[in-house]
Design an enzyme around this catalytic site. Structure first.
Site, PDB file in Angstrom:
ATOM      1  N   GLY A  15       0.818  -1.204   0.000  1.00 41.16           N
ATOM      2  CA  GLY A  15       0.000   0.000   0.000  1.00 41.16           C
ATOM      3  C   GLY A  15       0.850   1.252   0.000  1.00 41.16           C
ATOM      4  O   GLY A  15       1.920   1.289   0.621  1.00 41.16           O
ATOM      5  N   ARG A  76       0.199  -5.261  -7.082  1.00 38.16           N
ATOM      6  CA  ARG A  76       0.300  -6.636  -6.602  1.00 38.16           C
ATOM      7  C   ARG A  76       0.997  -7.494  -7.657  1.00 38.16           C
ATOM      8  O   ARG A  76       0.938  -7.204  -8.847  1.00 38.16           O
ATOM      9  CB  ARG A  76      -1.092  -7.209  -6.317  1.00 38.16           C
ATOM     10  N   ASP A 131       0.079   1.926   8.615  1.00 37.49           N
ATOM     11  CA  ASP A 131      -0.471   1.171   9.750  1.00 37.49           C
ATOM     12  C   ASP A 131       0.457   1.095  10.965  1.00 37.49           C
ATOM     13  O   ASP A 131       0.023   0.682  12.038  1.00 37.49           O
ATOM     14  CB  ASP A 131      -0.820  -0.256   9.309  1.00 37.49           C
ATOM     15  N   ASP A 133       2.639  -1.045  11.596  1.00 39.97           N
ATOM     16  CA  ASP A 133       2.540  -2.427  12.072  1.00 39.97           C
ATOM     17  C   ASP A 133       3.762  -3.271  11.729  1.00 39.97           C
ATOM     18  O   ASP A 133       3.670  -4.495  11.631  1.00 39.97           O
ATOM     19  CB  ASP A 133       1.273  -3.085  11.518  1.00 39.97           C
TER      20      ASP A 133
END
Length: 324
Positions: A15, A76, A131, A133
């Site tokens: 992303g 992708r 994020d 993360d």
């Protein structure tokens, strides 16, 4: 041991995140400083497999540090998940004379970087994801800009929620990680914050705080939920059905990915991008550039992917205490 590096590539994967362009710029400018040619790979690993590469110069990255998204685009690539795809990518890299590669992205991108290293292409990765993360890094490029975007949106929603004495349920990004929801919730004074890392009860953790705040004289409420919790529309409907309080849901969506990066994201991206180039020059590979104790460091990709990172229960409790 120093490596003879003449040409390196740079790509963005996963992303998009504000600050990716600042990182690309840093890689190119650092390369120019050290006399290295830098090749930009378009559309991530998909572009590497299909030979979508072009040279980037110090001048070609002028005026991009303030731009959101990524000038190299991202896509992708299912083929890259196969060994045949990885081998093809390495062969393309050899055709273009790449002695190393810098990958900007998230966990999935790091696994791709690890596979390229194993197949013979020295690679350095750095975290670019809104994020926050990435387990081995306390901060990821794009996170601060995303938080500010969410904060500004929630502040605007609060204006109308207060005017109509409504409950506003706001869904932010974060399928598996609740960092955006937690920190934006604290920053915006949310009455309820729900993250996927901790169990919650609709009656105790949603309805009770809303009703108790009404009893204390507060006639609107902000509920911030992470994407991993989901169901913002249904939650707003259920709140209204069970309390009689008018409730509305807002899903912020991809607006959270865009926008000009903040100072923190521009500086962090610049520091990480430059270090990635320097690591390749030092003969290092299979490393992740990350932040630890507010310092830019590097760790082995295998070790980085095996690390764990947790939402602070203290911060969850803080959000609840401050909502009184």
């Amino acid at each position: 041991m120093e490596r003879n590096i003449r040409t390196i590539g740079v790509l963005t994967s996963g992303g998009d995140a504000p600050g990716m362009n600042a990182a690309i710029r840093a890689v190119v400018r650092a390369g120019a400083y050290y006399g290295i040619k830098v090749i930009g790979v378009r559309r991530g690993y998909n572009g590497l497999i299909n030979g979508e590469l072009e040279e980037l110069t110090a001048r070609s990255v002028s005026g991009i540090i303030q731009r959101g998204g990524t000038i190299l685009q991202t896509a992708r690539c299912l083929e890259f998940k196969t060994q045949e795809g990885v081998n093809r990518a390495v062969n393309i890299a050899k055709v273009f004379g790449l002695d190393g590669l810098v990958v900007i992205g998230g966990d999935g991108s790091f696994r791709g970087a690890k596979d390229l290293c194993a197949a013979g292409l020295p690679t350095i990765a750095m975290p670019g994801t809104i994020d926050n993360d990435i387990n081995c890094s306390e901060y990821t490029v794009g996170y601060d800009t995303c938080l500010n975007t969410v904060m500004e949106a929630v502040d605007k929603i609060r204006d109308t929620a207060a005017s109509h004495e409504r409950v506003s349920v706001i869904e932010v990004m974060g399928r598996a990680a609740g960092y955006i929801a937690l920190e934006s919730g604290i920053a915006c004074g949310a009455d309820v914050v729900l993250v996927p890392e901790y169990e919650w009860s609709f009656d105790d953790d949603v309805l009770r705080p809303i009703l108790e705040s009404r009893q204390r004289g507060k006639h609107h409420a902000i509920v911030v939920v992470a994407e991993g919790i989901g169901g913002a529309m249904e939650m707003a409907k259920e709140i209204e059905e069970k309390t009689g309080i008018e409730s509305r849901a807002t899903i912020l969506g991809h607006v959270q990915r865009g926008g000009s990066p903040t100072v923190r994201d521009r500086v962090t991206a610049s520091q990480m991008g430059a270090m990635a180039v320097e690591l390749l020059l030092q003969g290092k590979q299979n490393r992740i550039v990350c932040m630890c104790d507010n310092k830019i460091v590097d760790v082995d990709i295998e070790e980085g992917l095996a690390m764990t990172k947790h939402i602070s229960k203290d911060d969850i409790d803080l959000a609840k205490r401050l909502a009184v």
